[in-house]
Scaffold this active site. Structure first.
Site, PDB file in Angstrom:
ATOM      1  N   HIS A 226      -5.595  65.698  -6.788  1.00 38.93           N
ATOM      2  CA  HIS A 226      -6.221  64.397  -6.669  1.00 38.93           C
ATOM      3  C   HIS A 226      -6.608  64.305  -5.052  1.00 38.93           C
ATOM      4  CE1 HIS A 226      -5.052  59.728  -6.037  1.00 38.93           C
ATOM      5  NE2 HIS A 226      -5.360  60.339  -4.852  1.00 38.93           N
ATOM      6  N   GLU A 227      -6.265  64.758  -4.075  1.00 37.80           N
ATOM      7  CA  GLU A 227      -6.375  64.956  -2.663  1.00 37.80           C
ATOM      8  C   GLU A 227      -7.753  65.726  -2.407  1.00 37.80           C
ATOM      9  OE1 GLU A 227      -5.462  62.688  -0.488  1.00 37.80           O
ATOM     10  OE2 GLU A 227      -3.341  62.295  -1.707  1.00 37.80           O
ATOM     11  N   HIS A 230     -10.779  63.582  -3.445  1.00 37.34           N
ATOM     12  CA  HIS A 230     -11.234  62.704  -2.589  1.00 37.34           C
ATOM     13  C   HIS A 230     -12.286  63.585  -1.513  1.00 37.34           C
ATOM     14  CE1 HIS A 230      -9.162  58.958  -3.269  1.00 37.34           C
ATOM     15  NE2 HIS A 230      -7.915  59.814  -2.988  1.00 37.34           N
TER      16      HIS A 230
END
Length: 309
Positions: A226-227, A230
């Site tokens: 997920h990170e 980004h």
């Protein structure tokens, strides 16, 4: 950034400081200045933590400012008729994994680090479901730093440890593990932050979210997935809610707010399609996450060309 408290951690990537956008870089073009990505504001958080805001959570205005700069970078060259930046066919990313620990506490073994990289490759390669994004990762080195303050208070000492440990250039992922406490699962910077402060570029995850970790429902390694999304330029699937331009990806249905747990048939917007509960850029349990879409892969590779290529 993802908060960790009640039963879940939410993963977001936004700057620790509100995104102060649109300044001029020394190349004369407008640059987006987001203090940091998913740290306290773009961070994956556990449900119920703080005010529920992720460090990687952008306001509608901030997201529009990012759009304007990206649009300028993609504008067609008048001589060739081609976009200034085009989606890369494939992206292979070298990774420096920095283990922050306090003696034996948090000193995760190399085997766990390798499993984390394998999880990321499976996620981005579409091997759990969804689309192959064309993005892959190669572990270059594992560093270990025993420092109780850095390990236990990574938000407070983020600038200190990043400036000392950061390796490589804009194409290199620096991934840090530490104890992020009871609220956060992780945070990250966005690609448009790199030019203004290269040493701060990178992603921080709670060691308990790594494969086999201690955080129930968030211990399959998908907080890093997920990170890093980004770090590659993806917004949350619930960006802008049911209004506006959403996450800027056409094949992820609009979503009013983040999903928690593993809700079936969730549909929070009147537009076509059920909420993307299984998408890695949501806040669902790891057991529920299994996909990126083709559109997300194209966006990551386009943004790579614009900012990191």
């Amino acid at each position: 950034m993802k908060p960790l408290v009640a039963a879940l951690l939410v993963a977001l990537t936004a700057p620790a400081v509100p995104v102060a956008l649109a300044g001029r870089d020394d190349g004369g073009r407008e640059a987006v200045r987001a203090a940091r990505d998913c740290g306290p504001s773009n961070a994956r958080v556990r449900p119920g933590a703080r005010d529920g805001r992720d460090r990687n959570e952008l306001s509608a205005t901030e997201a529009l400012q990012v759009d304007r700069v990206l649009e300028r970078l993609l504008r067609r060259d008048p001589e060739t008729g081609r976009p200034a930046a085009r989606a890369a066919a494939a992206v292979k990313i070298p990774v420096y994994f920095h283990v922050l620990h306090d003696g034996a506490r948090g000193n995760v073994p190399d085997a766990t680090v390798r499993r984390q990289i394998a999880v990321m490759n499976a996620s981005y390669g579409g091997r759990n479901g969804g689309s192959n994004t064309g993005v892959s990762f190669v572990l270059r080195q594992v560093t270990r730093t025993s420092n109780a303050s850095w390990y236990r208070s990574p938000e407070q000492y983020e600038e200190t440890f990043k400036r000392k440990l950061h390796r490589g250039d804009r194409k290199t992922l620096n991934l840090y593990s530490a104890d992020l406490g009871e609220e956060l699962l992780g945070w990250s910077t966005f690609p448009w932050n790199y030019r203004n402060d290269p040493k701060m570029d990178g992603t921080v995850i709670h060691l308990g979210t790594m494969p086999g970790g201690s955080i129930k429902n968030f211990n399959r390694g998908y907080s890093a997935t997920h990170e890093v999304g980004h770090w590659l330029g993806l917004f949350h699937t619930f960006q802008d809610g049911c209004q506006g331009n959403g996450d800027r990806v056409a094949d992820t249905p609009a979503e009013r707010d983040p999903s928690h747990g593993c809700p079936a048939n969730r549909d929070t917007c009147a537009t076509e399609g059920r909420d993307p509960v299984q998408n890695y850029m949501n806040y669902s349990w790891d057991s529920c996450m299994n996909q990126f879409t083709k559109g997300q892969g194209a966006r990551m590779r386009t943004i790579w060309s614009a900012y990191r290529g």
